[in-house]
Design a protein around this motif. Structure first.
Motif, short mmCIF file in Angstrom:
data_model
loop_
_atom_site.label_atom_id
_atom_site.label_comp_id
_atom_site.label_asym_id
_atom_site.label_seq_id
_atom_site.Cartn_x
_atom_site.Cartn_y
_atom_site.Cartn_z
N UNK A 28 0.81 -1.22 0.00
CA UNK A 28 0.00 0.00 0.00
C UNK A 28 0.84 1.27 0.00
N UNK A 29 2.02 1.24 0.70
CA UNK A 29 2.76 2.48 0.83
C UNK A 29 3.34 2.97 -0.50
N UNK A 30 3.33 2.15 -1.53
CA UNK A 30 3.85 2.57 -2.82
C UNK A 30 2.81 3.33 -3.63
N UNK A 31 1.57 3.37 -3.16
CA UNK A 31 0.52 4.00 -3.92
C UNK A 31 0.51 5.51 -3.74
N UNK A 32 0.19 6.23 -4.81
CA UNK A 32 0.08 7.68 -4.73
C UNK A 32 -1.22 8.06 -4.03
N UNK A 33 -1.18 9.15 -3.32
CA UNK A 33 -2.39 9.67 -2.69
C UNK A 33 -3.28 10.31 -3.75
N UNK A 34 -4.58 10.17 -3.61
CA UNK A 34 -5.50 10.81 -4.54
C UNK A 34 -6.76 11.19 -3.78
N UNK A 35 -7.46 12.13 -4.31
CA UNK A 35 -8.71 12.56 -3.69
C UNK A 35 -9.76 11.48 -3.90
N UNK A 36 -10.39 10.99 -2.82
CA UNK A 36 -11.41 9.93 -2.97
C UNK A 36 -12.51 10.34 -3.95
N UNK A 37 -12.93 9.38 -4.75
CA UNK A 37 -13.98 9.62 -5.73
C UNK A 37 -15.33 9.29 -5.11
N UNK A 38 -16.28 10.17 -5.25
CA UNK A 38 -17.62 9.96 -4.73
C UNK A 38 -18.45 9.31 -5.83
N UNK A 39 -18.48 7.99 -5.84
CA UNK A 39 -19.16 7.25 -6.90
C UNK A 39 -20.68 7.29 -6.72
N UNK A 40 -21.39 7.35 -7.85
CA UNK A 40 -22.84 7.29 -7.85
C UNK A 40 -23.33 5.93 -8.34
N UNK A 41 -24.65 5.76 -8.33
CA UNK A 41 -25.24 4.48 -8.74
C UNK A 41 -24.97 4.16 -10.20
N UNK A 42 -24.73 5.20 -11.02
CA UNK A 42 -24.48 4.97 -12.44
C UNK A 42 -23.05 4.58 -12.75
N UNK A 43 -22.17 4.63 -11.76
CA UNK A 43 -20.79 4.20 -11.94
C UNK A 43 -20.72 2.70 -11.66
N UNK A 44 -20.56 1.91 -12.71
CA UNK A 44 -20.63 0.45 -12.57
C UNK A 44 -19.40 -0.20 -13.18
N UNK A 45 -18.80 -1.13 -12.45
CA UNK A 45 -17.78 -2.01 -13.02
C UNK A 45 -18.54 -3.17 -13.65
N UNK A 46 -18.52 -3.24 -14.97
CA UNK A 46 -19.45 -4.10 -15.69
C UNK A 46 -18.89 -5.48 -16.05
N UNK A 47 -17.68 -5.52 -16.55
CA UNK A 47 -17.08 -6.79 -16.98
C UNK A 47 -15.58 -6.75 -16.72
N UNK A 48 -14.95 -7.92 -16.78
CA UNK A 48 -13.49 -7.96 -16.64
C UNK A 48 -12.91 -9.10 -17.44
#
Length: 354
Positions: A28-48
């Motif tokens: 985890x410590x290697x990750x860059x800091x970023x502003x948390x994203x406020x996801x809505x119901x329309x933000x969907x991870x659909x397939x992979x």
């Protein structure tokens, strides 16, 4: 009311994988800091998809796609060449090219650049269709398959299916569903499979059940043939070549060679509206519902809900897949992305922009 059920297309998805081993995740410590994203119901991870090089790819409805190499994520969107930020499906073809089904048709990626390939434009315009756009969008692609001959089969979000041989699109199944409130057919094809014999199977979420194409003609199946429902949310071919179909509210149906055997969860903890199905390396068939009910697996005899710390947060799951190390990934509404290593769940939702 029956027709209004078609408006839950946003809840549909499925995943796929292939074997190779990526590097283990970075700490985890290697990750860059970023502003948390406020996801809505329309933000969907659909397939992979687990590609041939061991990278995981995640499609989303608003953020384009993410590639995870085992250590970090890379985001591809319209700003760096992706054809559309609304992505519903991913496959890798026989040449190694990635194909994305988007709200604006097909988009291929050869590792260097993206190429847009629109599907034939559906020019039908009605007041009802305009009112439900883009939930139903006949020019969008929800599902995609390359068959053993190398041809593509494309499932649209309201115009049936297409066969694409590299030069010509041939339409099929547009009217193989119920009529919508505008008195027209708008067949939504959520998933496409090829069976061991080379037949192509199409799943409809517009009360069209399942259609099988043998290269010459179609055979249509509905609840009279044993399907749990005529609205199919997702489908899956397991390692023993059995075909499974997850339905809107009738459990999951397995094709036995002549008809369908439907399996339902009697206690209701796992629910019978199946959004996605996935078989892991141990033979467990994982499933999730679009009714905010978490995830379960089926071992051939009974259903077991996943009950570990934070499992209550696995709601509205649309996508299940495994990485090359056997970890199970869950993606869904509100941008959520979690990884399960067999013991614990780890939240990657905000880490997609690390």
């Amino acid at each position: 009311m029956k027709y209004l059920l078609c408006l839950i297309i946003l809840g549909l998805l499925a995943c796929s994988s292939s074997p190779t081993k990526p590097s283990p995740p970075a700490k985890d410590e290697t990750r860059r800091e970023h502003k948390p994203i406020n996801y809505g119901a329309g933000d969907v991870v659909t397939k992979s998809l687990l590609d041939a090089s061991g990278n995981l790819w995640f499609a989303t409805t608003e953020e384009g796609v993410f590639k995870y190499d085992g250590a970090s994520f890379t985001n591809y969107n319209e700003s760096n060449g992706l054809c559309d930020n609304e992505v519903w499906t991913i496959i890798q073809d026989q040449e190694g090219t990635l194909w994305f089904g988007t709200g604006q048709g097909l988009c291929s990626y050869d590792g260097a650049q993206f190429t847009h390939l629109p599907i034939p434009k559906d020019t039908v315009q009605t007041a009802w269709l305009a009112s439900v756009y883009p939930t139903v969008n006949p020019n969008g692609v929800l599902s995609l398959l390359q068959d053993r001959q190398g041809d593509f089969w494309i499932g649209s979000n309201g115009a049936g299916a297409y066969h694409y041989d590299g030069e010509t699109f041939t339409p099929y199944l547009k009217e193989a569903c119920a009529r919508m409130p505008d008195s027209l057919h708008h067949n939504v094809i959520n998933s496409i499979l090829e069976d061991a014999a080379g037949n192509i199977w199409f799943s409809s979420f517009s009360h069209g059940g399942v259609s099988r194409y043998d290269g010459t003609s179609f055979t249509h199946y509905d609840p009279a043939d044993g399907l749990g429902d005529d609205m199919i949310a997702g489908s899956y071919r397991d390692r023993s070549d059995q075909l499974w179909f997850g339905t809107r509210g009738g459990g999951m149906s397995r094709f036995d060679g002549t008809g369908f055997v439907t399996i339902q969860e009697a206690e209701g903890r796992c629910h019978n509206n199946m959004a996605t199905l996935y078989e892991d390396e141990t033979g467990k068939l994982w499933m999730a519902s679009y009714a905010r009910s978490g995830v379960c697996w089926y071992d051939g005899h009974s259903f077991t809900p996943l009950e570990v710390a934070n499992s209550e947060k696995l709601v509205d799951i649309k996508c299940i897949t495994a990485d090359a190390q056997g970890n199970i990934w869950f993606g869904g509404r509100y941008g959520i992305l979690w990884r399960y290593d067999g013991e614990t769940l780890e939240d990657f939702t905000q880490r997609k922009y690390n």
